[in-house]
Design an enzyme around this catalytic site. Sequence first.
Site, PDB file in Angstrom:
ATOM      1  N   THR A  88       0.973  -0.881   0.000  1.00  0.00           N
ATOM      2  CA  THR A  88       0.010  -0.036  -0.006  1.00  0.00           C
ATOM      3  C   THR A  88       0.729   1.404   0.064  1.00  0.00           C
ATOM      4  OG1 THR A  88      -0.119  -0.226   2.418  1.00  0.00           O
ATOM      5  CG2 THR A  88      -1.891  -1.118   1.146  1.00  0.00           C
ATOM      6  N   PHE A 155       1.973  -6.009  13.744  1.00  0.00           N
ATOM      7  CA  PHE A 155       2.848  -5.243  14.323  1.00  0.00           C
ATOM      8  C   PHE A 155       4.079  -5.746  14.210  1.00  0.00           C
ATOM      9  CE2 PHE A 155      -1.706  -4.850  16.061  1.00  0.00           C
ATOM     10  CZ  PHE A 155      -1.961  -3.492  15.881  1.00  0.00           C
ATOM     11  N   LEU A 156       4.676  -6.453  13.114  1.00  0.00           N
ATOM     12  CA  LEU A 156       6.002  -6.878  13.115  1.00  0.00           C
ATOM     13  C   LEU A 156       6.979  -5.796  12.629  1.00  0.00           C
ATOM     14  CD1 LEU A 156       5.023  -9.654  10.669  1.00  0.00           C
ATOM     15  CD2 LEU A 156       4.827  -9.740  13.074  1.00  0.00           C
ATOM     16  N   GLU A 158      10.782  -5.134  11.202  1.00  0.00           N
ATOM     17  CA  GLU A 158      11.824  -5.738  10.350  1.00  0.00           C
ATOM     18  C   GLU A 158      12.834  -6.124  11.231  1.00  0.00           C
ATOM     19  OE1 GLU A 158      13.070  -3.847   6.654  1.00  0.00           O
ATOM     20  OE2 GLU A 158      10.678  -3.314   6.459  1.00  0.00           O
ATOM     21  N   ASN A 215       1.560   2.864  15.001  1.00  0.00           N
ATOM     22  CA  ASN A 215       2.750   3.411  14.369  1.00  0.00           C
ATOM     23  C   ASN A 215       3.170   4.856  14.559  1.00  0.00           C
ATOM     24  OD1 ASN A 215       3.963   1.180  13.541  1.00  0.00           O
ATOM     25  ND2 ASN A 215       3.089   1.401  11.400  1.00  0.00           N
ATOM     26  N   PHE A 256      11.510   2.015  22.523  1.00  0.00           N
ATOM     27  CA  PHE A 256      11.359   3.298  21.870  1.00  0.00           C
ATOM     28  C   PHE A 256      11.748   4.557  22.140  1.00  0.00           C
ATOM     29  CE2 PHE A 256       9.981   1.490  17.377  1.00  0.00           C
ATOM     30  CZ  PHE A 256      10.134   0.121  17.845  1.00  0.00           C
ATOM     31  N   GLY A 260      18.203   8.833  18.173  1.00  0.00           N
ATOM     32  CA  GLY A 260      18.717   8.302  17.013  1.00  0.00           C
ATOM     33  C   GLY A 260      18.822   9.413  15.750  1.00  0.00           C
ATOM     34  N   CYS A 267       7.426   2.084   6.968  1.00  0.00           N
ATOM     35  CA  CYS A 267       6.009   2.103   7.986  1.00  0.00           C
ATOM     36  C   CYS A 267       5.940   3.368   8.440  1.00  0.00           C
ATOM     37  CB  CYS A 267       6.153   0.876   8.665  1.00  0.00           C
ATOM     38  SG  CYS A 267       6.430  -0.600   7.965  1.00  0.00           S
TER      39      CYS A 267
HETATM   40  C1  UGA Z   1       7.509  -0.525  12.662  1.00  0.00           C
HETATM   41  C2  UGA Z   1       6.886  -0.809  14.001  1.00  0.00           C
HETATM   42  O1  UGA Z   1       7.596  -1.065  15.000  1.00  0.00           O
HETATM   43  C3  UGA Z   1       6.050  -2.198  13.770  1.00  0.00           C
HETATM   44  O2  UGA Z   1       5.430  -2.552  14.835  1.00  0.00           O
HETATM   45  C4  UGA Z   1       4.963  -2.268  12.655  1.00  0.00           C
HETATM   46  O3  UGA Z   1       4.526  -3.526  12.514  1.00  0.00           O
HETATM   47  C5  UGA Z   1       5.893  -1.936  11.232  1.00  0.00           C
HETATM   48  O4  UGA Z   1       6.529  -0.593  11.502  1.00  0.00           O
HETATM   49  C6  UGA Z   1       5.093  -2.062  10.287  1.00  0.00           C
HETATM   50  O5  UGA Z   1       3.763  -0.975  10.002  1.00  0.00           O
HETATM   51  O6  UGA Z   1       5.084  -2.821   9.194  1.00  0.00           O
HETATM   52  P1  UGA Z   1       9.851  -1.315  11.462  1.00  0.00           P
HETATM   53  O7  UGA Z   1       9.564  -0.123  10.360  1.00  0.00           O
HETATM   54  O8  UGA Z   1      10.236  -2.531  11.077  1.00  0.00           O
HETATM   55  O9  UGA Z   1       8.417  -1.403  12.389  1.00  0.00           O
HETATM   56  O10 UGA Z   1      11.056  -0.593  12.316  1.00  0.00           O
HETATM   57  P2  UGA Z   1      11.236   0.094  13.834  1.00  0.00           P
HETATM   58  O11 UGA Z   1      11.948  -1.110  14.590  1.00  0.00           O
HETATM   59  O12 UGA Z   1       9.702   0.418  14.420  1.00  0.00           O
HETATM   60  O13 UGA Z   1      11.939   1.250  13.632  1.00  0.00           O
HETATM   61  C7  UGA Z   1      11.438   2.397  12.879  1.00  0.00           C
HETATM   62  C8  UGA Z   1      12.514   3.416  12.858  1.00  0.00           C
HETATM   63  O14 UGA Z   1      12.579   3.962  14.310  1.00  0.00           O
HETATM   64  C9  UGA Z   1      13.860   3.094  12.471  1.00  0.00           C
HETATM   65  O15 UGA Z   1      14.515   4.060  11.748  1.00  0.00           O
HETATM   66  C10 UGA Z   1      14.752   2.990  13.868  1.00  0.00           C
HETATM   67  O16 UGA Z   1      16.014   2.931  13.773  1.00  0.00           O
HETATM   68  C11 UGA Z   1      13.891   4.135  14.754  1.00  0.00           C
HETATM   69  N1  UGA Z   1      13.822   3.950  16.111  1.00  0.00           N
HETATM   70  C12 UGA Z   1      13.331   2.754  16.571  1.00  0.00           C
HETATM   71  C13 UGA Z   1      14.741   4.785  16.970  1.00  0.00           C
HETATM   72  O17 UGA Z   1      15.302   5.859  16.425  1.00  0.00           O
HETATM   73  N2  UGA Z   1      14.771   4.956  18.192  1.00  0.00           N
HETATM   74  C14 UGA Z   1      13.681   3.663  18.808  1.00  0.00           C
HETATM   75  O18 UGA Z   1      13.997   3.742  20.108  1.00  0.00           O
HETATM   76  C15 UGA Z   1      13.310   2.731  17.895  1.00  0.00           C
END
Ligand code: UGA
Length: 451
Positions: A88, A155-156, A158, A215, A256, A260, A267
């Site tokens: 999407t 809510f996965l 990567e 999200n 979270f 960073g 997402c």
């Molecule tokens: C995110 C959500 O966490 C999942 O629950 C959701 O299912 C998924 O989107 C989706 O909609 O499919 P994802 O995109 O794999 O998952 O990545 P995250 O681990 O959430 O990280 C997203 C961004 O936030 C990354 O750039 C990461 O480096 C950053 N981040 C994360 C931070 O800068 N600080 C944190 O404490 C956590």
Amino acid sequence: MTVRIAIIGTGYVGLVSGACFAELGHDVVCVDKVASKIDMLNSGGIPIYEPGLEEIVRRNSAAGRLRFTTSVTEAVQRCDAVFIAVGTPTKSDSDHADLSYVYAAAEEIAKSITGFTVVVSKSTVPVGTNRRVLEICRANIGENAQVAVASNPEFLREGAAINDFMCPDRIVVGADDQRAQEVMERIYSPLTISRNVPLISTSTETAELTKYAANAFLAAKISFINEMADLCEAVGANINDVSLGIGLDSRIGRRFLNTGPGWGGSCFPKDTRALLATAEQNNVNCKIVQAALEANEDRKRLMIEKVIHACGGAVNGKRIAVFGLTFKGQTDDMRESTSLVLLPALAQLGAQICAFDPSDPHEASELIGNINTCKTPEQAAEGADLLVILTDWMIFKTYDLKQLAAQMRRAHMLDLRNMYSSTEALAAGFTNYTGLGMPPTKRPALLAVAE
Ligand code: UGA
């Protein structure tokens, strides 16, 4: 009880969900229009990078619970539930999600189903999409077929998707039809009954919005802590301690809250934009989500200033080693990564970028342009004036910092993930360490002379 499941789309969500449903004991067929992907999967290959996935696919394919095909008709006939897990993307002319793949899949599924089938949206779709999917299905089903819809957002994360699927905090199912609800409960019973995972039953609209709200909230949480990190730098406080100090409050929670270089991926950026588009369409002002998104875009640009500063005011002619190109660690995905904003800007200003990423993302040079991609961390660090830690790959923690510092022309580290401590970096021979949201530190001159 085994449920016969078809999954349309073997992208990230579809393939992980299909493999994990098979692991839970269900009979699963995954479908994709791209024949080369199906051929690869049928011959034991995995088209995406996800730790642990290959083993689950192999085990369940061998057990006959997981199959792959290009034919929707073949997969969908006699199924109890068909999951739509197609892309999407953001539309080219607006921030709305492009639902054409979802609707096309719904039409094709409807034409093939027999008996009672639940059509489930796994893809992240705006509020109201499932109602439209139901209309499309009803308009296309055969005489003896019956259909109901359900929304079951994923809510996965990567890089952690298998664990997130098998040990979720909760499962959300939006269904307005009792029979659909029952099928969904059967599908998830190995998790709800054996592992006590809560399953929240809602209307389809509520489930659809829950995904966006989750999200957007997480994105806002990170934007918040990033803002606090800036404030820490201005007042001489330490963001790691602030994160811990607030995160241990169970109302806030520790996860979270890692500062960073700005959030990216397929997402958070797409979903916050789509949520804002839905809000605007409904005349609702979602100021917090808007601010989180804007703050994040500013933050990615702010990283350019940080690198310039760490290089002493100018990057022209400086050799900069960069560790990590993907949007976060443990993935090969570069979508909306800060590297795409930061590195072209530095190259434009005359920096020589030597980048290393453990996943060796093949499109890196194409996306970023003027950079050297290195095969090893040592190659990237050789003769560098600055080492920038851009992605939080766990494996970085095992690298020999002493060796890396010794190879550099000027052993300065800019840690945009706060992966190391200043003590650790300085002890390894770095002369300067700068993290986010804390005062920069220098190696005492006497210590350097004594050695
Ligand atoms: C995110 C959500 O966490 C999942 O629950 C959701 O299912 C998924 O989107 C989706 O909609 O499919 P994802 O995109 O794999 O998952 O990545 P995250 O681990 O959430 O990280 C997203 C961004 O936030 C990354 O750039 C990461 O480096 C950053 N981040 C994360 C931070 O800068 N600080 C944190 O404490 C956590």
